[in-house]
Design a protein around this motif. Structure first.
Motif, PDB file in Angstrom:
ATOM      1  N   SER A 122      51.964  49.823 -23.143  1.00 58.38           N
ATOM      2  CA  SER A 122      50.598  49.439 -23.475  1.00 58.38           C
ATOM      3  C   SER A 122      49.765  50.671 -23.844  1.00 58.38           C
ATOM      4  O   SER A 122      48.932  50.626 -24.745  1.00 58.38           O
ATOM      5  N   ASN A 148      46.297  41.602 -20.179  1.00 58.64           N
ATOM      6  CA  ASN A 148      46.712  42.903 -19.676  1.00 58.64           C
ATOM      7  C   ASN A 148      47.988  42.725 -18.852  1.00 58.64           C
ATOM      8  O   ASN A 148      47.944  42.353 -17.676  1.00 58.64           O
ATOM      9  N   SER A 151      48.581  44.816 -15.440  1.00 55.28           N
ATOM     10  CA  SER A 151      47.713  44.320 -14.380  1.00 55.28           C
ATOM     11  C   SER A 151      48.273  43.015 -13.786  1.00 55.28           C
ATOM     12  O   SER A 151      48.209  42.796 -12.569  1.00 55.28           O
ATOM     13  N   GLU A 193      43.906  54.047 -19.046  1.00 56.07           N
ATOM     14  CA  GLU A 193      43.284  53.252 -20.096  1.00 56.07           C
ATOM     15  C   GLU A 193      41.945  53.854 -20.529  1.00 56.07           C
ATOM     16  O   GLU A 193      41.603  53.845 -21.706  1.00 56.07           O
TER      17      GLU A 193
ATOM     18  N   ARG B  85      39.252  44.517 -10.865  1.00 58.75           N
ATOM     19  CA  ARG B  85      40.589  43.917 -10.797  1.00 58.75           C
ATOM     20  C   ARG B  85      41.073  43.853  -9.350  1.00 58.75           C
ATOM     21  O   ARG B  85      41.653  42.848  -8.923  1.00 58.75           O
ATOM     22  N   ASN B 271      35.460  42.695 -21.297  1.00 61.14           N
ATOM     23  CA  ASN B 271      36.878  42.811 -20.972  1.00 61.14           C
ATOM     24  C   ASN B 271      37.167  42.462 -19.509  1.00 61.14           C
ATOM     25  O   ASN B 271      38.154  41.791 -19.216  1.00 61.14           O
ATOM     26  N   ASN B 275      39.622  39.421 -18.128  1.00 57.79           N
ATOM     27  CA  ASN B 275      40.646  39.642 -17.101  1.00 57.79           C
ATOM     28  C   ASN B 275      40.455  38.728 -15.906  1.00 57.79           C
ATOM     29  O   ASN B 275      41.398  38.076 -15.434  1.00 57.79           O
TER      30      ASN B 275
END
Lengths: 299, 299, 299, 299, 299
Positions: A122, A148, A151, A193, B85, B271, B275
């Motif tokens: 990625s 993603n 993740s 990232e 996340r 984003n 997610n």
């Protein structure tokens, strides 16, 4: 990562020949315009020197920031190496012996290698499903449906940590240690990232290029008064020095690209894979990533 | 965040045309005053060069600090991505299955998206109630009564973490992990506010501007002795180089402004939203934030 | 903290008029001594330029370190803001409901505001007992008997954390979280004291001042050969540039002083007070700290 | 730590008179050799200027690293202050009331003062047994038998933490907090030793000295062409500027030496002692460390 | 680590004599080519000065990064010292008394010394099995079969921590503390490997060398116009200054090499060994690592 102390002439010429040709042409143009069209124009040395001072700032600034990005990227992946070892060590040593343990722990360690392949892919923006080898088919299919992928693999790991706990293979303290390592992976991934997706402020790079051309013209015109046509090679030599310095920084500005100067993700990932498979007691261990172009660099 | 390597001519002219006009006028004025009113005044090259040295310090200092502010802002929002996340992953994986779980966890994850919208709005100093979409009506009303809305949303999250614990959906260890992430959000928020609310020491910016004008006059007067009226464009070119360097730093000094060079809060927030909604298994996922001006930048 | 982009002429003249007068006198003196008493002495431009290089180092060094002190001070007080919010949030959300809770938690939050006032007073070295408002009379008397008042207030907080635990309003995990925030306050306090009590190495400041005077004399004498008495204003202009740069750093070297350029402790403390009182549901909330001199700065 | 803004003339002369004399002699020698023995030798200004550029790098580099060492040393001892307060606060507030508590906690706090004295003595490489006052005779004898005395004192503290736990005066959570502070002391000690025992790379200091002499000769010879014997004082003035800058850095390179510019370990240790004895409710509190030479500095 | 303030003449000559000879030859060549073959070519001082500015950037950049690598390496091994002490202290003080304790704890502390020897050997890329002394034969054989020996030793430690726990010699809190120290060792190891295996970007070193030669030629040619053949020694002196600065950085770029300027791993490892054996109450304590070449440096 370049491995040899000396650049090959090939590499230097390959990197700069286009710019060298343009620069010599520009110097020649500046010289002839100055001599034949505008003989009354001079650029005093003071102006050229001041412009050189401004250039020095620009180039130092760009190179410093580029190196910081490159070194931070290296530190992050160094952290991934460390935490990968801790991940496997914690799982193997800190879980109670049990028939479920062997299956679950092995799955979590292999899946972590899959995470590394997915993250590498990625970051380098290539399409490559090598990570699937380390996941069950069902899992691989599931994670591919997420925006993603790496993740999503971490989500599976978290579920398995909870499972270890539900099966009473780990207590609360061990849960905290293992879950802490998982959170580190999430942070390392996000930091990679960040560097990868954040374009270095365009102004700095654009104006450096523009001002190098300007400086080369100034040097040629200033020098032409004393040394005549020898001003052309002198302008080019100075331009070469400044331009080379500039592109040295540019080459490491985006440290996750697939380029000889960048962070060798292939090699790092492979080394972790070897370490982890040895810890699992596997018999089939892959060879380390080979060097490229006769040992010149590693990817 | 600018996305393209080359600045459009339009952008450069748009940024500098006013200053360019003033600078050329100033150079012309300096030249004619020097030639016709005070022909006996000279400025030796040594004085101009020393002033250039002082300028180089000022401009390097401002740019370095501006870049640090910009990069720190980016790091903070990178941390917000990572912790968002972890927030969702912890809540989804580390809570016991229970009828209450689904409702509570979903509420906490959606409310977190609301927190991000509220924080973005507050940093950019715009009035926008988009965050209300992710809270219940009652909650939205309550948090609006506080001086600091995003902080009030975090208070609601803390109440719900305690609720998870009271319902025995999490034990003490999981409480610590989830509460730790909440404390990180509080820190990220405060750090963003610090950068946003702390004016860069005024002196440095003010005197940089003042001394650039001074330097341009000195260069023109010094050069006029050797090159006559050509001193005017030379003064302007040097002024352009120094001024451009200065505004490159100014453009990223306040990294949360709504400007092409600044941290793309819209895009980052969107984003995270994508997610988190995917992790919740939602079917309606919004599209990523579009780029502006034909891919020139993203907000 | 200065709030406006432009310095008022008043502020610049106020800051520099004395030095400006002395510097012009010094330049005039140097000029007349050089012309009438020691006409055979010249200072070559090379010497003046080398001295300018040394100056540039000194001034850059001082300004960089001054800015680091100022920014670190700001970061510390940013951390105090974040931890103050976490303090109140933890106490309000993570304690079991109980008749003792309301009293104890309210006391601990108000006492924390008292801690901030005591710390602010101690850093600014003023005598001011405003902190007593937020403590009981008995406690206020007790802490006044200690050499370090804010530290004594933290001792009271630790006693109350233990009390929360003894009354079983919090378990061990919550104890760790709340106690961790208390330890942060102790660290923030000590870091503020470190910056406040550590004199920046005297040599650097002293010699910068000395060498600026030396440079101004050199510039005047060097320039006098080419431009006669115009060397006097030129010497002063360069002196103004270097001296202004120097005092820009000096103004933020001790960032907790009560000065327009320093960290606005009054304003930060007041904002935390407002946040915390709102969280307690108080009806009487004080207004934010007003700006000074028509919005020029905030203390 | 120097406390006054102005250096006394006494201090400057004392620091530099030897070097000043040597430098003037060297300049005179260079001048007479150049004039009478090798009149045909000139050193162009360009060469001297380039050498000045190299010098500027060396001196800036040395000073920056010296300051970093000094400031890091100060930060470490700032951390010792903070953790000492937390140590006493944790022990006093977080232990259950019990007859054993008073004895044990008092012993651990006094022994910590002993640790500070032992660490100070060891860093300053003096022989001084003041630390024994704060330990029992038996303990003092035992720790003296170890190569590293302060580390041996920490071992005693760890035993007592375990004892607190065995006596059930603290639970596991409080154990972690108190043990965490002990580990911090171990880290602070090791960091101090690292700075103290790591010689700054000799090359940088040696060549700086060598090149200053070289530069002084170059300046004298270059200047002699234009200004004759006045080149001697000019060479000395520049040498004074560069040399002074160099020794400003050297003075803080080893920040734990017993010198006016270094970190005031005596004063910091005494202040912690006062704080801790007050927390213990002692009646006999020592006075703060006095300043030296009429308030010029503190050790 | 060099221990003496002055470099011996021997060391300087040894380091530079080859380059000095080449440089003088190059200067002589440049001079004679310029005078006899291309008398019409001049290099204006402005060009040489600008090239010097570019050089200054390159050399400052390389030295700064080299010093950062060296100092980071020293910090990592300082951290290893601190954590080694904590490791032994935790094991000795925080475990319940028991017949198993003595055996297990002693084994873990000795094995840690073995880890240090194995890590040192691996960083210095020598073959040396001294680490085996501190492990049982069986363990030594097992770890030798792994690609990364020190990491395999850490795996054994983790197994023993779990064993301590299974034997109920430590509870969950103590488990966390001891396991935390083990994870630190893993991080220190990985950080050392990162510095050791990451080649500093080749471009910077290669072009610095190339541009020093270019500069030396430019200086000689520029100076030859004013001073004739004296340009040769002047070119060499400047080359010596720049080249010496360059190799000062190179000498510490790879800080784990077996070289006088590098981090003294032998000495640090031995000191930890002494500390740990004393804590174990051993009677046979080895002597500290001796200094080399009459106290000139330590390895």
């Amino acid at each position: 990562m370049l491995l040899k102390q000396n650049l090959t002439l090939y590499r230097i010429v390959k990197l700069t020949w286009k710019v060298d040709l343009i620069m010599i042409s520009l110097c020649a143009l500046a010289y002839y315009v100055d001599i034949y069209l505008t003989p009354q124009v001079h650029i005093p040395a003071m102006v050229t020197t001041l412009m050189g001072t401004a250039m020095a700032f620009f180039i130092a600034f760009n190179n410093n920031q580029a190196y910081s990005r490159w070194w931070e990227a290296r530190i992050i992946w160094g952290g991934i190496v460390n935490d990968s070892r801790s991940w496997a060590r914690h799982l193997l040593s800190y879980t109670s012996d049990d028939e479920n343990k062997t299956v679950l722990v092995r799955r979590m360690i292999l899946r972590h290698i899959g995470f590394l392949y997915a993250l590498k892919t990625s970051l380098r923006k290539v399409h490559d499903d090598e990570f699937k080898k380390f996941l069950s088919e069902e899992e691989a299919k599931k994670v591919k449906s997420f925006a993603n992928v790496p993740s999503a693999i971490l989500d599976l790991q978290a579920d398995d940590i909870q499972r270890l706990s539900d099966l009473q293979l780990i207590d609360g303290f061990r849960f905290m240690q293992i879950s802490g390592v998982l959170q580190n992976f999430c942070d390392h991934m996000g930091k990679s990232e960040r560097i990868n997706n954040t374009v270095f402020p365009t102004n700095y790079i654009y104006f450096t290029r523009l001002f190098i051309w300007l400086l080369v013209v100034c040097v040629t015109v200033t020098a032409s008064e004393n040394v005549g046509p020898w001003a052309i090679p002198l302008g080019w030599v100075l331009g070469f020095v400044f331009h080379t310095t500039h592109i040295s920084g540019m080459a490491i500005m985006n440290p996750f690209e697939i380029a000889p100067e960048c962070v060798p993700l292939n090699s790092i990932t492979r080394n972790i894979e070897i370490n982890l498979l040895q810890m699992l007691g596997e018999s089939k261990i892959p060879a380390p990533e080979p060097t490229m172009h006769g040992g010149e660099y590693i990817l």
